[in-house]
Design a protein around this motif. Structure first.
Motif, PDB file in Angstrom:
ATOM      1  N   ALA A 100     -21.703  -5.982  11.176  1.00 54.39           N
ATOM      2  CA  ALA A 100     -21.668  -4.944  11.168  1.00 54.39           C
ATOM      3  C   ALA A 100     -20.256  -4.315  11.239  1.00 54.39           C
ATOM      4  N   THR A 105     -13.099   8.318   5.719  1.00 55.92           N
ATOM      5  CA  THR A 105     -13.506   6.729   5.066  1.00 55.92           C
ATOM      6  C   THR A 105     -12.920   6.578   4.008  1.00 55.92           C
ATOM      7  N   GLY A 106     -12.898   5.380   3.566  1.00 53.05           N
ATOM      8  CA  GLY A 106     -12.382   4.987   2.279  1.00 53.05           C
ATOM      9  C   GLY A 106     -10.910   4.526   2.248  1.00 53.05           C
ATOM     10  N   ARG A 137     -18.901  -2.869  19.178  1.00 53.11           N
ATOM     11  CA  ARG A 137     -20.227  -2.664  19.954  1.00 53.11           C
ATOM     12  C   ARG A 137     -21.283  -3.203  19.211  1.00 53.11           C
ATOM     13  N   ARG A 138     -21.048  -3.488  17.905  1.00 51.06           N
ATOM     14  CA  ARG A 138     -22.007  -4.495  17.206  1.00 51.06           C
ATOM     15  C   ARG A 138     -21.707  -5.685  16.739  1.00 51.06           C
ATOM     16  N   ILE A 188       0.933  -1.325  -0.126  1.00 53.89           N
ATOM     17  CA  ILE A 188       0.002   0.062   0.043  1.00 53.89           C
ATOM     18  C   ILE A 188       0.854   1.419  -0.046  1.00 53.89           C
ATOM     19  N   VAL A 205     -10.555  -0.788  21.068  1.00 52.51           N
ATOM     20  CA  VAL A 205     -11.882  -0.394  21.092  1.00 52.51           C
ATOM     21  C   VAL A 205     -12.080  -0.256  19.492  1.00 52.51           C
ATOM     22  N   ASP A 255      -5.182  -2.982  12.422  1.00 56.38           N
ATOM     23  CA  ASP A 255      -3.784  -2.743  12.207  1.00 56.38           C
ATOM     24  C   ASP A 255      -3.264  -2.992  13.795  1.00 56.38           C
ATOM     25  N   GLY A 269     -12.413   6.184  15.001  1.00 57.01           N
ATOM     26  CA  GLY A 269     -12.620   7.090  14.009  1.00 57.01           C
ATOM     27  C   GLY A 269     -11.741   8.364  14.186  1.00 57.01           C
ATOM     28  N   ALA A 272     -14.332  -1.542  15.437  1.00 58.38           N
ATOM     29  CA  ALA A 272     -14.190  -2.985  14.819  1.00 58.38           C
ATOM     30  C   ALA A 272     -13.869  -2.385  13.329  1.00 58.38           C
ATOM     31  N   GLY A 273     -12.836  -1.503  13.287  1.00 57.77           N
ATOM     32  CA  GLY A 273     -12.531  -1.010  11.634  1.00 57.77           C
ATOM     33  C   GLY A 273     -11.143  -1.402  11.474  1.00 57.77           C
ATOM     34  N   ASN A 274     -10.674  -1.128  10.322  1.00 60.77           N
ATOM     35  CA  ASN A 274      -9.258  -1.455   9.839  1.00 60.77           C
ATOM     36  C   ASN A 274      -8.100  -1.206  10.546  1.00 60.77           C
ATOM     37  N   VAL A 275      -8.396   0.013  11.151  1.00 56.97           N
ATOM     38  CA  VAL A 275      -7.359   0.734  12.332  1.00 56.97           C
ATOM     39  C   VAL A 275      -7.307  -0.207  13.455  1.00 56.97           C
ATOM     40  N   ALA A 276      -8.559  -0.706  14.076  1.00 57.19           N
ATOM     41  CA  ALA A 276      -8.364  -1.779  14.855  1.00 57.19           C
ATOM     42  C   ALA A 276      -7.708  -3.045  14.839  1.00 57.19           C
TER      43      ALA A 276
END
Ligand code: NAP
Length: 431
Positions: free
Chosen positions: A198, A350-351, A193-194, A54, A147, A155, A310, A149-153
């Motif tokens: 999700a 985002t993105g 949290r979800r 990347i 905390v 990483d 975020g 549930a995204g890509n940073v978590a």
């Protein structure tokens, strides 16, 4: 001639410069201003060091940077070395490509205890951002809680779980490699949290967790919906959930567990003087898809909490700001005549990196439509005179190339570079 100043040399900045070149050819001069003496923003200090493919997109930005009509103006802080108002006087268009480098706050009791770290700081620490090199995260104790549930978590959890050997080929900075390789955190808990349907994690990145040398990802099968429910998901999300199902089926034991804790939100962080535990509340999902607490709580022992929930764009004096959304107030990138926002500063965090490319072209279109071809503004000559008069120590792209050469020369075996983490060392390496 159109004179464009872009503030921020990350992906949004360079794609905007590239778009301006394509749109206006020789009739544009673009200055990309950055407060650091090194370019590329999130590519250098955000993208994980073990994701070199990347990071390779910086070669494309280099091609843009080396063209005659684009300059890198490094080591210049907008706000102190030069103001937005001055830039607007000098240039036809000023484009804010400042990203979203500040963490959203957790906003729960105890979130100010030592050991609670925002992802911007933790990611900046392992990536050698000068602001966060001194972080010294507590890599010991019973566990770490991540905390989000995204890509940073993902990483953050992956970097905590990898062995020193698994960083071969990465450009993780030496202080982080030295600290992470031998650490003794046995459980890294990811609080989502979800539910599994999700998550904001993407399948390729999630799949990597299943192939770590000393860590096993775990999912409680009871948190997974019936398999038939996956049919309603889009193909990417279905692949992600397939990984979670595989994690739930895998009972291999390794030294570290990366535990997905779904339907769980932190409500309090406790400890004497520093983090000792996170109090978590079970959630249920409302009809609108949001999570609410059920009242059932439990404690997770932890010496460190990394919040990956975020980011926000910091406001700049005199620039309209949307505090609710955490970014500049803008209409499709337009803030005021001749003032634009692009990338995360325009649309929020985002993105993918590539999402910034069309974003850059949108701003170049606006500049073409909104502004005269030749306003007579001084552009870069005016900036040079002003910075010269103030004694600002500007770093050019050629200087950066010297810094980069020194970083490559200092690389440990198998690594692409060893980054300078102190601004003084970057400045010293440029000639
Ligand atoms: P993100 O994708 O928006 O994920 C944020 C997560 O935090 C969500 O799971 C969200 O849950 C959760 N969250 C938000 N507020 C919370 C709260 N108060 N309490 C508990 N959880 C909360 O953000 P990100 O991970 O920072 O990533 C930013 C962007 O960079 C994304 O587009 C991401 O894909 C991208 N990125 C990509 C890569 C890669 O491709 N390798 C790597 C890193 C980042 P809800 O869904 O419930 O709100």
């Amino acid at each position: 001639m159109r004179h464009v100043a872009i503030i921020g040399s990350g992906p949004a900045g360079y794609y905007t410069a590239e778009a301006c070149q394509k749109a206006f050819g020789d009739d544009v001069r673009v200055d990309i201003i950055d407060r650091l003496p090194v370019p590329y923003g999130l590519i250098r200090t955000g993208v994980a060091p073990d994701h070199q493919s990347i990071k390779a997109v910086s070669r494309r930005y280099e091609a843009t940077a080396l063209s005659d009509n684009v300059r890198f103006v490094g080591n210049v802080t907008v706000g102190s070395d030069v103001t937005i108002a001055e830039l607007r006087d000098l240039y036809d268009a000023v484009v804010l490509a400042t990203g979203a480098p500040h963490d959203n706050p957790l906003g729960i009791p105890g979130d100010d205890l030592p050991g609670v770290i925002g992802s911007a700081a933790f990611v900046g620490w392992y990536n050698g951002h000068p602001d966060f090199a001194g972080l010294s995260p507590p890599l010991h104790g019973p566990g770490a809680v991540v905390v989000g549930a995204g890509n940073v978590a993902l990483d953050v959890a992956r970097i905590l779980a990898k062995t020193g050997d698994e960083f071969t080929g990465s450009d993780i900075v030496a202080h982080a490699l030295d600290a992470l390789g031998p650490h003794r955190i046995e459980t890294v808990t990811i609080l989502a949290r979800r539910g599994p349907h999700a998550i904001a994690m993407t399948p390729k990145e999630l799949g990597e967790l299943g192939h770590l040398a000393r860590a096993t990802p775990t999912v409680d099968p009871a948190d997974l919906p019936a398999p038939e429910a996956d049919a309603a998901l889009d193909p990417g999300q279905r692949k992600s959930v397939a990984h979670l199902r595989a994690f739930a089926d895998n009972h291999e034991l390794k030294a570290i567990t990366v535990a997905f804790d779904f339907f769980a939100m932190p409500v309090r962080i406790e400890g004497d003087e520093r983090v000792e535990r996170v109090i978590v509340e079970r959630t249920h999902i409302n009809a609108d898809g949001r999570a609410s607490g059920t009242g059932e709580t439990y404690a997770i022992p932890a010496a460190m909490v990394v919040s990956c929930i975020g980011y926000r764009t910091p406001p700049i004096d005199g620039v309209p700001y949307d505090a609710k959304l955490g970014r500049f107030a803008n209409d499709d990138g337009r803030i005021a005549p001749g003032l634009y926002a692009v990338g995360w500063a325009r649309r929020g965090p985002t993105g993918t990196i590539g999402t910034n490319r069309p974003d850059g072209f949108l701003i170049a279109d606006h500049i073409g439509a909104d502004l005269p071809e030749d306003s007579g503004k001084p552009g870069r000559a005016g900036l040079d005179a002003l910075l010269d008069a103030r004694g600002t120590d500007v770093v050019t792209f050629r200087d950066w190339q010297n810094i980069e050469k020194a970083e490559i020369a200092a690389a440990r075996a198998g690594a692409p570079r060893e980054k300078f983490i102190a601004i003084a060392d970057m400045l010293a390496a440029r000639k």
